[in-house]
Design an enzyme around this catalytic site. Sequence first.
Site, mmCIF file in Angstrom:
data_model
loop_
_atom_site.group_PDB
_atom_site.id
_atom_site.type_symbol
_atom_site.label_atom_id
_atom_site.label_comp_id
_atom_site.label_asym_id
_atom_site.label_seq_id
_atom_site.Cartn_x
_atom_site.Cartn_y
_atom_site.Cartn_z
ATOM 1 N N LYS A 96 0.823 -1.222 0.000
ATOM 2 C CA LYS A 96 0.000 0.000 0.000
ATOM 3 C C LYS A 96 0.852 1.266 0.000
ATOM 4 O O LYS A 96 0.639 2.186 0.782
ATOM 5 C CB LYS A 96 -1.000 -0.035 1.159
ATOM 6 C CG LYS A 96 -1.908 -1.275 1.063
ATOM 7 C CD LYS A 96 -3.105 -1.241 1.961
ATOM 8 C CE LYS A 96 -4.058 -2.390 1.691
ATOM 9 N NZ LYS A 96 -3.550 -3.713 2.088
ATOM 10 N N ARG A 97 1.827 1.298 -0.896
ATOM 11 C CA ARG A 97 2.724 2.433 -1.004
ATOM 12 C C ARG A 97 2.125 3.532 -1.872
ATOM 13 O O ARG A 97 1.088 3.344 -2.528
ATOM 14 C CB ARG A 97 4.062 1.988 -1.607
ATOM 15 C CG ARG A 97 4.826 0.964 -0.775
ATOM 16 C CD ARG A 97 5.178 1.454 0.615
ATOM 17 N NE ARG A 97 6.235 0.661 1.217
ATOM 18 C CZ ARG A 97 6.063 -0.327 2.095
ATOM 19 N NH1 ARG A 97 4.858 -0.657 2.502
ATOM 20 N NH2 ARG A 97 7.111 -0.969 2.580
#
Lengths: 273, 273
Positions: A96-97
């Site tokens: 979830k960057r």
Amino acid sequence: MTTQQLIEQIQLKKSFLCIGLDVDLTKIPQHLLELEDPIFEFNKAIIDATHDLCVSYKPNTAFYEAYGIKGWKSLQKTINYINENHPEIFTIADAKRGDIGNTSSMYAKAFFEDLNFDSVTVAPYMGKDSVEPFLAFENKHTIMLALTSNEGAFDFQTLETNGKELYKQVLETSKGWKNSENLMYVVGATKAEYFTEIRKIIPTSFLLVPGVGAQGGNLQDVCKYGMSENVGLLINSSRAIIYASNGENFTQKAREEAIKVKNEMEEILKSRF
Amino acid sequence: MTTQQLIEQIQLKKSFLCIGLDVDLTKIPQHLLELEDPIFEFNKAIIDATHDLCVSYKPNTAFYEAYGIKGWKSLQKTINYINENHPEIFTIADAKRGDIGNTSSMYAKAFFEDLNFDSVTVAPYMGKDSVEPFLAFENKHTIMLALTSNEGAFDFQTLETNGKELYKQVLETSKGWKNSENLMYVVGATKAEYFTEIRKIIPTSFLLVPGVGAQGGNLQDVCKYGMSENVGLLINSSRAIIYASNGENFTQKAREEAIKVKNEMEEILKSRF
């Protein structure tokens, strides 16, 4: 891995199961804690017991980072083990960057080059130039959060904007980004009816679906509303499979749980294709 | 570190400068590459040369993850070096994390416990239960993205929702979360007038402000519209300082650049307090 290869694996294995490797040292069988790298040993055992039943593994990076360098080593050993022994498996770094362009490029390097994952999850809040650096990698896939399965999804994702909910706007806008054919999306299973609307916007994109089982979503409903002509679904299960037992028999119990889901998927595929 | 301690450091040092440690091996002085851990050696040299001029350092995790385990080791050595030698420095892990509750707890453990940062940046898209696990840590700070300084900020953050832009909704909603006194916010400097509106919603919260200098923001304007009664601003500069030179004199040049910014800040503080 190409999308076509993923589809072929689904057809071959009669499964679109993704197993989440969210390894918590307090939840794994206690006898593993005596080994040098309990996290990797746990993953290896789970992979050995389930790789013929699923098409994807998804380590969640948080569970590795929490153990610092040791955890990062376990993550590297896990992805290497999958890539060496089961190159047909679609690997997902659930990270979830998302950051400004040059920073997202570094994250993309970390997950696509250094660790050699097939895909990574990203957050959309920072927009186009935070996601396109990931999309630039050929035969790599960027799985963007659209509608998540947690309670907080209703804080912002479902707010009305331009006459439609934010997550729909995210889906529509992202279709115009460069190399958007490399996009997949995270869509939670908690409200299956949402899939009908989502499929109007992205008819064939692959969706990574958490929240079936433990979080209350229903596999039949998700498939009814969310399945595309190429299946287009990866259904994730983490805790229900990997923590089916925390005794000596944990691999056997994990396999039994995976078989249950896989059989249900096989039935659905039979009825649809 | 408490917010009060941070404010005291700003008063003492007459600076509210944060230096971003975004270390790219292709940009640092080439003679460092012969050393065993060039990233750490670069950071150590920059810290030694600038710690009296700034109140905060902000390593961006992407630049460390891109080098795998080696990079994670450099990050750990860097934060340990700061904590041991300059415990008065407010440390920020620029990680932009955010996931469902139990996963966010693991990220919080990674950055607050394992690495012992004072703060971490997070993304708001997944809502309340993705951020509250970070807020639960006493004397630790969670810096949430509100309005970023990149082009993509205008894809979603400024969309109209409930009669106001999304980033304002994010600010307002987050005020109601448990332990919201531990929240700070990322607000880009590219449009200083936005700060007036933002300060109506969060009059005293600390804002981490990227985009001054390299990205075109103006320090005077940001302070004019964004400064609170407790200063309430951490202005980040990364490339303009750490890459002021890539020759043997890089620490001296970095110090000169930091002095320029610090002097400007001192003037502003004098005129305001």
